[in-house]
Scaffold this motif. Structure first.
Motif, PDB file in Angstrom:
ATOM      1  N   VAL A  80       0.652  -1.317  -0.094  1.00  0.00           N
ATOM      2  CA  VAL A  80      -0.264  -0.381  -0.154  1.00  0.00           C
ATOM      3  C   VAL A  80       1.164   0.984  -0.073  1.00  0.00           C
ATOM      4  O   VAL A  80       0.536   2.092  -1.021  1.00  0.00           O
ATOM      5  N   LYS A  81       1.962   0.800   1.173  1.00  0.00           N
ATOM      6  CA  LYS A  81       2.713   2.733   0.822  1.00  0.00           C
ATOM      7  C   LYS A  81       3.721   2.865  -0.460  1.00  0.00           C
ATOM      8  O   LYS A  81       3.595   3.540  -0.884  1.00  0.00           O
ATOM      9  N   GLN A  82       3.972   1.896  -1.024  1.00  0.00           N
ATOM     10  CA  GLN A  82       4.113   1.385  -2.761  1.00  0.00           C
ATOM     11  C   GLN A  82       3.777   2.389  -3.592  1.00  0.00           C
ATOM     12  O   GLN A  82       4.448   3.378  -4.471  1.00  0.00           O
ATOM     13  N   TYR A  83       2.809   1.777  -2.739  1.00  0.00           N
ATOM     14  CA  TYR A  83       1.633   2.693  -4.308  1.00  0.00           C
ATOM     15  C   TYR A  83       0.416   3.583  -4.414  1.00  0.00           C
ATOM     16  O   TYR A  83      -0.107   4.279  -5.370  1.00  0.00           O
ATOM     17  N   ALA A  84       1.031   4.593  -2.476  1.00  0.00           N
ATOM     18  CA  ALA A  84      -0.451   5.049  -2.384  1.00  0.00           C
ATOM     19  C   ALA A  84       1.011   6.358  -1.766  1.00  0.00           C
ATOM     20  O   ALA A  84       0.671   6.882  -0.185  1.00  0.00           O
ATOM     21  N   LYS A  85       2.134   6.408  -2.799  1.00  0.00           N
ATOM     22  CA  LYS A  85       3.135   7.325  -2.046  1.00  0.00           C
ATOM     23  C   LYS A  85       2.583   8.773  -1.951  1.00  0.00           C
ATOM     24  O   LYS A  85       3.731   9.232  -1.004  1.00  0.00           O
ATOM     25  N   LYS A  86       2.024   9.017  -2.651  1.00  0.00           N
ATOM     26  CA  LYS A  86       1.376  10.389  -1.964  1.00  0.00           C
ATOM     27  C   LYS A  86       0.494  10.647  -1.215  1.00  0.00           C
ATOM     28  O   LYS A  86      -0.475  11.766  -0.528  1.00  0.00           O
ATOM     29  N   HIS A  87      -0.044   9.552  -0.089  1.00  0.00           N
ATOM     30  CA  HIS A  87      -0.782   9.682   0.824  1.00  0.00           C
ATOM     31  C   HIS A  87      -0.456   9.390   2.266  1.00  0.00           C
ATOM     32  O   HIS A  87       1.140   8.343   2.143  1.00  0.00           O
ATOM     33  N   GLU A  88      -0.620   9.111   2.993  1.00  0.00           N
ATOM     34  CA  GLU A  88      -0.052   8.879   4.718  1.00  0.00           C
ATOM     35  C   GLU A  88      -0.694   7.689   4.841  1.00  0.00           C
ATOM     36  O   GLU A  88      -1.582   7.731   4.895  1.00  0.00           O
ATOM     37  N   VAL A  89       0.026   6.683   4.996  1.00  0.00           N
ATOM     38  CA  VAL A  89      -0.325   5.077   5.388  1.00  0.00           C
ATOM     39  C   VAL A  89       0.173   4.593   6.696  1.00  0.00           C
ATOM     40  O   VAL A  89       1.400   4.599   6.958  1.00  0.00           O
ATOM     41  N   ILE A  90      -0.443   4.213   7.497  1.00  0.00           N
ATOM     42  CA  ILE A  90      -0.756   3.989   8.940  1.00  0.00           C
ATOM     43  C   ILE A  90      -1.353   2.746   8.895  1.00  0.00           C
ATOM     44  O   ILE A  90      -2.055   2.402   8.786  1.00  0.00           O
ATOM     45  N   ASN A  91       0.407   1.832   9.622  1.00  0.00           N
ATOM     46  CA  ASN A  91       0.175  -0.119   9.877  1.00  0.00           C
ATOM     47  C   ASN A  91      -0.732   0.441  11.397  1.00  0.00           C
ATOM     48  O   ASN A  91       0.297   0.797  12.244  1.00  0.00           O
ATOM     49  N   PHE A  92      -1.809  -0.026  11.659  1.00  0.00           N
ATOM     50  CA  PHE A  92      -2.598  -0.905  12.630  1.00  0.00           C
ATOM     51  C   PHE A  92      -1.931  -2.288  12.944  1.00  0.00           C
ATOM     52  O   PHE A  92      -2.968  -2.403  13.748  1.00  0.00           O
ATOM     53  N   GLY A  93      -1.491  -2.799  12.123  1.00  0.00           N
ATOM     54  CA  GLY A  93      -1.346  -4.730  12.819  1.00  0.00           C
ATOM     55  C   GLY A  93      -3.127  -5.100  11.939  1.00  0.00           C
ATOM     56  O   GLY A  93      -2.810  -4.564  11.752  1.00  0.00           O
ATOM     57  N   CYS A  94      -2.500  -5.793  12.237  1.00  0.00           N
ATOM     58  CA  CYS A  94      -2.147  -6.998  13.838  1.00  0.00           C
ATOM     59  C   CYS A  94      -1.132  -7.217  13.097  1.00  0.00           C
ATOM     60  O   CYS A  94      -0.560  -8.265  12.433  1.00  0.00           O
ATOM     61  N   PHE A  95      -0.762  -7.463  14.112  1.00  0.00           N
ATOM     62  CA  PHE A  95       1.622  -8.496  14.177  1.00  0.00           C
ATOM     63  C   PHE A  95       1.469  -9.839  14.495  1.00  0.00           C
ATOM     64  O   PHE A  95       0.739  -9.677  15.848  1.00  0.00           O
ATOM     65  N   ASP A  96       2.076 -10.684  14.384  1.00  0.00           N
ATOM     66  CA  ASP A  96       2.818 -11.394  14.679  1.00  0.00           C
ATOM     67  C   ASP A  96       3.108 -11.494  16.473  1.00  0.00           C
ATOM     68  O   ASP A  96       2.544 -13.064  16.641  1.00  0.00           O
ATOM     69  N   ASN A  97       3.092 -11.000  17.329  1.00  0.00           N
ATOM     70  CA  ASN A  97       3.739 -10.537  18.696  1.00  0.00           C
ATOM     71  C   ASN A  97       2.286 -10.806  19.081  1.00  0.00           C
ATOM     72  O   ASN A  97       2.770  -9.990  20.307  1.00  0.00           O
ATOM     73  N   GLU A  98       1.439  -9.778  18.945  1.00  0.00           N
ATOM     74  CA  GLU A  98      -0.039  -9.645  19.733  1.00  0.00           C
ATOM     75  C   GLU A  98      -1.073 -10.497  20.470  1.00  0.00           C
ATOM     76  O   GLU A  98      -0.834 -11.890  19.664  1.00  0.00           O
ATOM     77  N   ASP A  99      -1.997 -10.219  21.016  1.00  0.00           N
ATOM     78  CA  ASP A  99      -3.184 -11.351  21.076  1.00  0.00           C
ATOM     79  C   ASP A  99      -3.888 -11.781  19.622  1.00  0.00           C
ATOM     80  O   ASP A  99      -3.759 -11.112  19.017  1.00  0.00           O
ATOM     81  N   ASN A 100      -4.566 -12.456  20.033  1.00  0.00           N
ATOM     82  CA  ASN A 100      -5.595 -12.666  18.622  1.00  0.00           C
ATOM     83  C   ASN A 100      -6.347 -11.993  18.740  1.00  0.00           C
ATOM     84  O   ASN A 100      -6.910 -11.909  19.768  1.00  0.00           O
ATOM     85  N   TYR A 101      -6.821 -11.481  17.017  1.00  0.00           N
ATOM     86  CA  TYR A 101      -8.650 -10.509  17.600  1.00  0.00           C
ATOM     87  C   TYR A 101      -8.667 -10.877  16.471  1.00  0.00           C
ATOM     88  O   TYR A 101      -7.986 -10.892  15.342  1.00  0.00           O
TER      89      TYR A 101
END
Length: 133
Positions: free
Chosen positions: A22-43
């Motif tokens: 997303v960051k690569q193709y949306a260069k003119k926009h702010e991209v924020i990563n909210f997860g989920c990440f491998d080391n987090e609880d399950n959601y």
């Protein structure tokens, strides 16, 4: 435009790939990563859909790229949130039509690279302004 990337824990192993794409193709926009990440609880997709609803309702984010194992559960859960228009877009044409016809503000992660490369009139098909309430 602020674009968020967030998905259910079932696909947390794809988070970094989705974020970078997303960051690569949306260069003119702010991209924020909210997860989920491998080391987090399950959601679950239901947990994440509530967060997506809050992010969009508070105008913290304009568009969300999301997903779960199939994409269907996340789409259904997100569409139950007030003001969220979520679509499942497995092809570039689906993403283009979803953005153009439905004015969606949340989209599934299926074939994200294809959707962002689709070359629709908007530089980033599938990414559309947040729909007002």
């Amino acid at each position: 435009m602020k674009i968020g990337v967030i998905q259910a824990s079932s696909v947390s192993n794809k988070n970094e790939l989705l974020y970078k794409t997303v960051k690569q193709y949306a260069k003119k926009h702010e991209v924020i990563n909210f997860g989920c990440f491998d080391n987090e609880d399950n959601y679950s997709y239901i947990d994440i859909s509530i967060e997506i609803g809050l992010l969009l309702a508070t105008k913290s984010i304009d568009f969300i790229v999301t997903g779960c194992s199939s994409g269907q559960g996340m789409m259904l859960a997100c569409n139950n949130m007030p003001g969220v228009i979520c679509g499942y877009a497995p092809t570039p044409m689906d993403a283009y039509l979803f953005a153009q016809i439905n004015n969606g503000n949340s989209g599934g992660t299926q074939s994200i690279r294809q959707r962002l490369r689709a070359g629709a009139p908007s530089a980033h098909p599938g990414i559309s302004p947040r729909r007002g309430f």
